[in-house]
Design an enzyme around this catalytic site. Structure first.
Site, PDB file in Angstrom:
ATOM      1  N   ASP A   1       0.829  -1.204   0.000  1.00  0.00           N
ATOM      2  CA  ASP A   1       0.000   0.000   0.000  1.00  0.00           C
ATOM      3  C   ASP A   1       0.864   1.255   0.000  1.00  0.00           C
ATOM      4  O   ASP A   1       1.935   1.289   0.612  1.00  0.00           O
ATOM      5  CB  ASP A   1      -0.899  -0.002   1.246  1.00  0.00           C
ATOM      6  CG  ASP A   1      -1.708   1.266   1.370  1.00  0.00           C
ATOM      7  OD1 ASP A   1      -2.599   1.470   0.527  1.00  0.00           O
ATOM      8  OD2 ASP A   1      -1.430   2.067   2.282  1.00  0.00           O
TER       9      ASP A   1
ATOM     10  N   GLU B   1       0.933  -0.614  -5.230  1.00  0.00           N
ATOM     11  CA  GLU B   1      -0.105   0.398  -5.395  1.00  0.00           C
ATOM     12  C   GLU B   1       0.628   1.723  -5.575  1.00  0.00           C
ATOM     13  O   GLU B   1       1.066   2.346  -4.614  1.00  0.00           O
ATOM     14  CB  GLU B   1      -1.025   0.440  -4.166  1.00  0.00           C
ATOM     15  CG  GLU B   1      -2.252   1.311  -4.392  1.00  0.00           C
ATOM     16  CD  GLU B   1      -2.533   2.276  -3.247  1.00  0.00           C
ATOM     17  OE1 GLU B   1      -3.645   2.810  -3.199  1.00  0.00           O
ATOM     18  OE2 GLU B   1      -1.646   2.515  -2.422  1.00  0.00           O
TER      19      GLU B   1
END
Length: 668
Positions: free
Chosen positions: A324, A378
């Site tokens: 993330d 990401e």
């Protein structure tokens, strides 16, 4: 090196020295960290934390700023006792041995840490089990040492996923009840749905413990503790083991980009020092996320995070990670003030070189733990080389998320009328990817479903999603919305770089946004769940969208076209709104015109025979059944003796057909 990223992309040639120095920096760092291997270095969770030994227990923590540490809990009446005082060893480490049976399975405990001019109760950094008191709402560590070790039954089922078809899911909101779902419920109720839907990989969100449920798991407090609000560590292992038995890989969201600011639950002020794991200046706090930023230059931080990478792979048998917030990690300004419209912005000194080093080492470690594991970034800046192998000058991720695609669809739906959709531009936006990097494509993820935003189906259908989804109802809004919902997904899918992702429920057009319990909604779970009864109801049109998604995924399973990276544009007629693409032996033909249907429409195609293997207008998919799938289509030369051929098709408005190509038989 012919395959070096700077040789593959000539625009990177001026920066080849910077790229090479980044790779060398990581190699040098690895040598400084360990004289053996990253795999041996990343064993912190086996040394630190609480461990059972023959004569009792041993616990260790790194707290260089602390002056004293006590273990407190029910066993000490929550008082500081000398028998539970840690001894300082070396390099800021503290150690405690507890003899006999003073600690029991499920016992609640914390640390009381003293430092110069202060003290406080803390949860151990390396705690592997953290629970919340129902009454006080306070978090504590818990001894987790069941009498029997978990037995893995389905390890032999684990194989490398060649084309990830990812089902993004959140344990807590996966059930229909207005409450928090559990690992056990997910195993029993959701795994069979994912298997039946045809996806081969599950991506689990919010696994690492986080004090605020509404953070979606992105404000992590305990890196090594699976969230207890969903159940026990063994129940999570059972979920993963069961998924493996079904042939499903399981990856998790790994949050190493930042950490929660909470002092009582988190590690931001663990030993009284604000800079133990984080920066000690203006870089300490992430202004946009209200969180703390790791200092990746410190060996102890690398030890913590790399050990965390190994921990989830080894102890829970996860098959990889979605990292993330990678953009936030690799830029000193977190990428918030950059337009990324020229290459020099990737190499201008505004990068966190320590974070890039960490990511490269993390990807190397993942493969040392499990050669078949996958890592997905990401990342929204299109940083070149992120998903390029390390030996080619890259950072080593296996895939990057195509984060621009959902934004593109939203902008198109919001800003353009249906008549203004330009099919040539759609193809360019969906297929414009770095050739040397693998990508995971998606039309929408959990981000687009959050309160304050809208899912694609909501944008297309509006309020009729509530009142006109019965198969008996007539609604032009629903007809349009369902048709475009299908076309958007199939367009994204057929142009997918190397994999595809869907957030749970979006496949059938789940009607509600996601809003976790909070003061503003009176702590309601109404919008923090998935209404499976809608798709299970044969009288509603959600079932038809679900049937379309299943058939779309099955198309990849049967034809494996995504493994062929080349996508050929056969036709892009903006005036007619017709787009035709060829990938492997499949030809995808889209008519996006809102009203015009075409008979005997010639599409440029290789000479041969074509048969319909999939079409969006099937009645089972909520279409109007206007396409005859039994017809054999043969190409015709564009002119006498021409080498160019066309296949002539009936193309109803707002539909897509997929044809399988059979080359002509040789005459001799």
């Amino acid at each position: 090196m012919p395959n070096h990223i700077a040789n593959i992309d000539n625009f990177l040639a001026p920066y080849s020295d910077v790229i090479n120095s980044r790779t060398q920096r990581a190699i040098d760092k690895e040598h400084k960290l360990s004289d053996r291997s990253l795999y041996d270095f990343a064993n912190g969770y086996q040394f630190y934390g609480l461990h059972q030994v023959d004569d009792g227990w041993i616990m260790r923590e790194w707290a260089p700023f602390a002056s004293a540490i006590f273990l407190i809990g029910e066993f000490s009446s929550w008082e500081e006792r000398e028998e539970f005082r840690f001894s300082r060893t070396d390099n800021g480490n503290f150690e405690l041995r507890v003899e006999g049976e003073k600690l029991q399975h499920k016992a609640i405990y914390k640390l009381k840490i003293h430092w110069e001019n202060g003290s406080g109760e803390r949860i151990p950094v390396w705690a592997t089990r953290v629970v919340q008191d129902d009454d006080t709402k306070l978090f504590s560590a818990q001894v987790w040492q069941p009498s029997h070790d978990f037995v893995w039954k389905n390890d032999k089922q684990r194989k490398k996923v060649e084309v990830p078809l990812i089902y993004e899911a959140h344990i807590g909101m996966a059930t229909e009840k207005e409450g928090v779902g559990t690992y056990q419920e997910f195993t029993a109720e959701i795994l069979p749905r994912v298997k039946k839907a045809g996806y081969n990989t599950i991506q689990l969100m919010a696994i690492q413990e986080h004090p605020y449920y509404g953070s979606f798991g992105y404000h992590v407090s305990s890196l090594f503790a699976p969230s207890s609000r969903f159940g026990t560590p063994d129940e999570l292992k059972e979920l993963i083991d069961t998924a493996h038995g079904m042939g499903l890989a399981v990856i998790m969201d790994l949050v190493h980009s930042h950490a929660v600011k909470n002092e009582l639950e988190g590690i931001g002020l663990f030993d009284g020092s604000p800079y133990q794991f984080f920066h000690d200046n203006e870089r300490r706090e992430h202004a946009a996320w209200d969180s703390l930023c790791f200092n990746y230059s410190k060996h102890e931080v690398l030890h913590l995070l790399l050990s965390n990478v190994k921990y989830w792979l080894e102890e829970f048998h996860f098959d990889g990670y979605r990292f993330d917030g990678v953009t936030s990690m690799i830029y000193l300004d977190h990428g918030l003030e950059r337009s990324f419209n020229e290459y020099k912005l990737y190499f201008d000194g505004g990068q966190d070189e320590d974070a890039l080093t960490y990511l490269l080492l993390a990807n190397k470690l993942i493969k040392e733990c499990n050669a078949n594991a996958m890592s997905i970034a990401e990342e929204m800046s299109a940083y070149p080389g992120l998903a390029t192998p390390i030996e080619q000058g890259g950072i080593g991720f296996d895939y990057r998320l195509a984060m621009g695609t959902p934004d593109y669809w939203i902008k198109l739906i919001k800003d353009k009328t249906d008549e203004e959709w330009a099919v040539g531009n759609i193809f360019y936006e969906l297929s414009n990817k770095r050739a040397e990097e693998k990508t995971i494509s998606y039309a929408e993820s959990h981000d687009q479903a959050l309160v304050g935003d809208q899912t694609i189906i909501f944008r297309l259908v509006g309020a009729d999603i509530y009142w006109a989804m019965s198969k008996k109802d007539k609604s032009l809004s629903v007809d349009r919305g369902m048709a475009l919902h299908k076309l958007i997904r199939l367009l994204t899918f057929c142009c997918a770089g190397d994999g595809y992702l869907n957030f749970m429920g979006n496949e059938f057009g789940h009607p509600e946004w996601i809003d976790f319990p909070r003061e503003g909604n009176e702590w309601s779970y109404k919008y923090a769940r998935r209404q499976w009864s809608l798709v299970d109801n044969p009288e509603l049109r959600f079932e038809q969208l679900d049937a379309f998604d299943k058939a779309m995924i099955a198309l990849q399973q049967n034809e494996d076209f995504i493994s062929q990276p080349h996508i050929e544009c056969l036709e892009a007629n903006d005036g007619d709104h017709v787009l035709a693409l060829k990938r492997k032996d499949l030809v995808f033909v889209f008519n996006l015109h809102p009203t015009a249907s075409y008979t005997f429409y010639g599409v440029s195609a290789p000479a041969g025979k074509y048969n319909v293997v999939f079409n969006s207008d099937e009645k089972a998919f909520g279409g109007f059944d206007r396409i005859d799938e039994s017809i054999d289509y043969y190409t015709r030369p564009e002119a006498q003796m021409s080498n160019r051929h066309r296949v002539h098709l009936y193309l109803p408005s707002r539909t897509a057909i997929v044809l399988k190509y059979t080359p002509p038989k040789r005459m001799f």
